[in-house]
Design an enzyme around this catalytic site. Sequence first.
Site, PDB file in Angstrom:
ATOM      1  N   ASP A  32       5.307  14.588  40.688  1.00 22.64           N
ATOM      2  CA  ASP A  32       4.974  15.101  39.472  1.00 22.64           C
ATOM      3  C   ASP A  32       5.252  16.606  39.180  1.00 22.64           C
ATOM      4  O   ASP A  32       5.661  17.165  40.184  1.00 22.64           O
ATOM      5  CB  ASP A  32       3.159  15.267  39.657  1.00 22.64           C
ATOM      6  CG  ASP A  32       2.493  15.361  38.467  1.00 22.64           C
ATOM      7  OD1 ASP A  32       3.092  15.384  37.238  1.00 22.64           O
ATOM      8  OD2 ASP A  32       1.121  15.712  38.478  1.00 22.64           O
TER       9      ASP A  32
ATOM     10  N   ASN B 219       2.310   5.157  31.813  1.00 24.14           N
ATOM     11  CA  ASN B 219       3.500   5.967  31.312  1.00 24.14           C
ATOM     12  C   ASN B 219       4.197   5.419  30.198  1.00 24.14           C
ATOM     13  O   ASN B 219       4.675   6.113  29.171  1.00 24.14           O
ATOM     14  CB  ASN B 219       4.655   6.350  32.475  1.00 24.14           C
ATOM     15  CG  ASN B 219       4.265   7.281  33.523  1.00 24.14           C
ATOM     16  OD1 ASN B 219       4.832   7.384  34.651  1.00 24.14           O
ATOM     17  ND2 ASN B 219       3.158   8.212  33.013  1.00 24.14           N
TER      18      ASN B 219
END
Length: 238
Positions: A13, A61
């Site tokens: 991340d 996503n």
Amino acid sequence: MNPLPEHVAIIMDGNGRWAAARGGRRGDGHRQGAEAVRRVVRAARELGIPVLTLYAFSAQNWQRPASEIADLMRLLHRFVIEERSELAARGIRLTTIGEPARLPAFVRGPLAALTEATRANRGMTLCLALSYGARESIVRAAQRLARAVATGRLRPEAIGEAQLAAALDTRALPPPDLVIRTSGEQRLSNFMLWEAAYAELYFTDVMWPDFGRDELLAALAAYGRRQRRFGRITESVA
Ligand code: FPP
């Protein structure tokens, strides 16, 4: 001291924030993130970690802007093409969890070919979580078990933890011992919700594009110091 984890799983991340901090585009962060992937795969192999899972693209996503998805797919394609010889040389087996069938054909093809070509490698397993979501995986497992019950191959009473685990995307992998998340966020974001029941969680403020061998070693050192009790008391663990 815990021995080296058998399975390290990483929630990569911070690519976007890394790029923004440098006045760049999110795609620049992902590109540097792909370099971090290369570094970490190499370091994990050298350190002798048997299984490394990387959360590369979540089922959620797909909701990102099309241009960002395209950037990520191009990077994945490049990785699969360019790392072919590296994986062969280092005896790394590539596997996937999630729904790689949802990826565009230009990624899916080379990915399937590399998975097949590295099938017999035993040096390390690199598992890419692609279009992966833990809830989605649990739903697929429930459907598999329901089909087996409906066709008379399985009795409902025979369903236990082992049967459910054996129906998850991760059925061929040991559960993760250590889950690392970069960028200061402290959540699982739909990653290995069943499998990580007893995983040690390690959070670092380092953004994924800056992650490398030293950060992996720091995470492994922290893991080594943890006491894993699996619900027991300290005395019985010792
Ligand atoms: C999270 O950062 C990262 C991702 C959603 C994608 C991870 C992809 C890579 C590291 C590169 C390609 C992968 C491979 C295997 C070659 P973010 O974009 O959510 O960061 P932010 O929270 O700062 O916006």
